[in-house]
Scaffold this motif. Structure first.
Motif, PDB file in Angstrom:
ATOM      1  N   GLU A   5      -4.304  42.845  35.178  1.00 22.24           N
ATOM      2  CA  GLU A   5      -3.485  42.107  34.224  1.00 22.24           C
ATOM      3  C   GLU A   5      -3.037  40.792  34.866  1.00 22.24           C
ATOM      4  N   ILE A   6      -3.271  39.692  34.163  1.00 22.97           N
ATOM      5  CA  ILE A   6      -2.862  38.372  34.633  1.00 22.97           C
ATOM      6  C   ILE A   6      -1.925  37.788  33.586  1.00 22.97           C
ATOM      7  N   THR A   7      -0.673  37.580  33.967  1.00 25.72           N
ATOM      8  CA  THR A   7       0.374  37.172  33.035  1.00 25.72           C
ATOM      9  C   THR A   7       0.885  35.789  33.372  1.00 25.72           C
ATOM     10  N   THR A   8       1.039  34.953  32.368  1.00 26.26           N
ATOM     11  CA  THR A   8       1.550  33.599  32.550  1.00 26.26           C
ATOM     12  C   THR A   8       3.074  33.638  32.497  1.00 26.26           C
ATOM     13  N   LEU A   9       3.705  33.464  33.657  1.00 27.82           N
ATOM     14  CA  LEU A   9       5.163  33.512  33.766  1.00 27.82           C
ATOM     15  C   LEU A   9       5.814  32.166  33.502  1.00 27.82           C
ATOM     16  N   HIS A  24       7.638  22.277  32.009  1.00 23.73           N
ATOM     17  CA  HIS A  24       6.437  21.713  32.623  1.00 23.73           C
ATOM     18  C   HIS A  24       6.200  22.375  33.974  1.00 23.73           C
ATOM     19  N   GLY A  25       5.149  23.153  34.057  1.00 18.83           N
ATOM     20  CA  GLY A  25       4.834  23.876  35.283  1.00 18.83           C
ATOM     21  C   GLY A  25       3.885  25.006  34.983  1.00 18.83           C
ATOM     22  N   LEU A  26       3.561  25.781  36.016  1.00 18.80           N
ATOM     23  CA  LEU A  26       2.598  26.866  35.847  1.00 18.80           C
ATOM     24  C   LEU A  26       2.898  27.972  36.853  1.00 18.80           C
ATOM     25  N   SER A  27       2.772  29.213  36.399  1.00 17.98           N
ATOM     26  CA  SER A  27       2.916  30.363  37.290  1.00 17.98           C
ATOM     27  C   SER A  27       2.199  31.548  36.677  1.00 17.98           C
ATOM     28  N   PHE A  28       1.375  32.223  37.488  1.00 21.62           N
ATOM     29  CA  PHE A  28       0.660  33.425  37.072  1.00 21.62           C
ATOM     30  C   PHE A  28       1.045  34.595  37.977  1.00 21.62           C
ATOM     31  N   LEU A  29       1.183  35.765  37.374  1.00 23.84           N
ATOM     32  CA  LEU A  29       1.305  37.009  38.127  1.00 23.84           C
ATOM     33  C   LEU A  29       0.014  37.791  37.957  1.00 23.84           C
ATOM     34  N   VAL A  30      -0.642  38.095  39.072  1.00 22.17           N
ATOM     35  CA  VAL A  30      -1.879  38.868  39.060  1.00 22.17           C
ATOM     36  C   VAL A  30      -1.558  40.280  39.532  1.00 22.17           C
ATOM     37  N   GLU A  31      -1.807  41.255  38.671  1.00 25.37           N
ATOM     38  CA  GLU A  31      -1.592  42.658  39.019  1.00 25.37           C
ATOM     39  C   GLU A  31      -2.933  43.388  38.935  1.00 25.37           C
ATOM     40  N   MET A  32      -3.350  43.932  40.050  1.00 25.68           N
ATOM     41  CA  MET A  32      -4.612  44.673  40.099  1.00 25.68           C
ATOM     42  C   MET A  32      -4.336  45.992  40.791  1.00 25.68           C
ATOM     43  N   ASN A  33      -4.313  47.060  39.989  1.00 25.74           N
ATOM     44  CA  ASN A  33      -3.890  48.372  40.474  1.00 25.74           C
ATOM     45  C   ASN A  33      -2.504  48.246  41.096  1.00 25.74           C
ATOM     46  N   SER A  34      -2.345  48.506  42.376  1.00 27.28           N
ATOM     47  CA  SER A  34      -1.016  48.445  43.002  1.00 27.28           C
ATOM     48  C   SER A  34      -0.745  47.104  43.675  1.00 27.28           C
ATOM     49  N   ILE A  35      -1.652  46.148  43.519  1.00 25.84           N
ATOM     50  CA  ILE A  35      -1.536  44.854  44.193  1.00 25.84           C
ATOM     51  C   ILE A  35      -0.925  43.833  43.236  1.00 25.84           C
ATOM     52  N   SER A  36       0.031  43.041  43.732  1.00 23.58           N
ATOM     53  CA  SER A  36       0.615  41.954  42.948  1.00 23.58           C
ATOM     54  C   SER A  36       0.563  40.668  43.759  1.00 23.58           C
ATOM     55  N   VAL A  37      -0.009  39.629  43.153  1.00 19.53           N
ATOM     56  CA  VAL A  37      -0.107  38.312  43.793  1.00 19.53           C
ATOM     57  C   VAL A  37       0.472  37.289  42.835  1.00 19.53           C
ATOM     58  N   LEU A  38       1.307  36.405  43.356  1.00 15.82           N
ATOM     59  CA  LEU A  38       1.875  35.325  42.553  1.00 15.82           C
ATOM     60  C   LEU A  38       1.093  34.051  42.838  1.00 15.82           C
TER      61      LEU A  38
END
Length: 279
Positions: A5-9, A24-38
């Motif tokens: 799941e990739i969510t636009t925060l 004005h800006g950009l931020s994504f949260l990447v969730e892959m199984n138990s991994i979370s990357v901002l």
């Protein structure tokens, strides 16, 4: 089964959930199984409030990738650190991320860079990794930088400059990085602003990975392009067989309209949008 799941925060444009803060800006949260990357943190603390509204707690995020050293992509980093103090963060950036970046308008200069430095990182015990080549930061999640320069039409606006001990120099955005997430459908590419040129960046990805690009999300910096180049670029995305285009931020309205018209898959990646794959 892998859940991705990739969510636009954070994003410029309000989405369906009107309780969030668009800026004005950009931020994504990447969730892959138990991994979370901002990937990027917007320009302020707003993305933290948006994450709460979306029921996306960020206290488990330990790895943060900042696409380049402009305030609208890194400005929320300090609020994140101060919201979750003593958290074991690793910050990944490209080479030159902390160079003082400005925009020049005639005789005036306007600072566009970060509001923290390497001293701040040391004071808060934050590990910092500078990425100069392709790097896998988790299984299936890669950073890519050092992009090809094969498209002469993709030029960086001369207003972007860096302050150095030898005076003002053009900003070539050597610090720009993108994120590649592997999936069974192909590669999902996340971009911040694509200052080195979105086609140059995608060419680099295709050269370094054997899988096709399935989705492209983020800012393509076509906002300053004329209609001819914008149309040519969007046509090239489609010619390359990219199944999902979720462009936004600095892409410009013309590019977003061209990308999304007559398509049931391409979308304007507004605030709160999520790309969800269950494999």
């Amino acid at each position: 089964m892998m859940a991705l799941e990739i969510t636009t925060l954070e994003e410029n444009t309000e989405g369906e959930h009107t309780g969030m803060i668009a800026e004005h800006g950009l931020s994504f949260l990447v969730e892959m199984n138990s991994i979370s990357v901002l990937f990027d943190t917007g320009r302020s603390s707003a993305f933290l409030q948006n994450a709460q509204k979306l029921n996306k707690p960020l206290d488990a995020v330990e790895h943060i990738v900042l696409s380049h050293g402009h305030y609208d992509h890194s400005g929320g980093f300090r609020p994140l650190v101060e919201t979750y103090p003593n958290h074991p963060y690793t910050l990944y950036t490209g080479d030159g991320f902390f160079n003082p970046k400005y925009a020049r308008f005639n005789a005036s200069y306007q600072y566009l860079g970060n509001d923290f430095n390497t001293l701040y990182l040391r004071q808060h015990g934050i590990k910092h990794e500078i990425i100069k080549e392709k790097k896998e930061i988790f299984p299936g999640i890669w950073m890519v930088t050092n992009f090809f320069n094969l498209h002469p039409e993709e030029t960086i606006h001369p207003r972007f400059v860096v302050r150095t001990s030898n005076g003002w120099m053009p900003d070539h955005f050597s610090d720009e990085v993108l994120l590649v997430v592997e999936s069974s459908k192909g590669l999902i590419v996340l971009v911040g602003c694509s200052h080195p040129g979105i086609l140059n960046m995608l060419d680099t990805v295709r050269q370094q990975f054997s899988s096709p690009i399935y989705a492209l999300l983020g800012g393509t910096h076509l906002v300053e392009s004329d209609m001819s180049r914008t149309k040519t670029t969007i046509d090239e995305f489609k010619r390359q067989g990219i199944s999902i285009l979720g462009i936004s931020h600095c892409s410009g309205n013309d590019a977003i309209v061209l990308a999304t018209e007559n398509s049931e898959m391409h979308f304007h990646n507004t605030l709160g949008s999520s790309l969800i794959l269950e494999e």
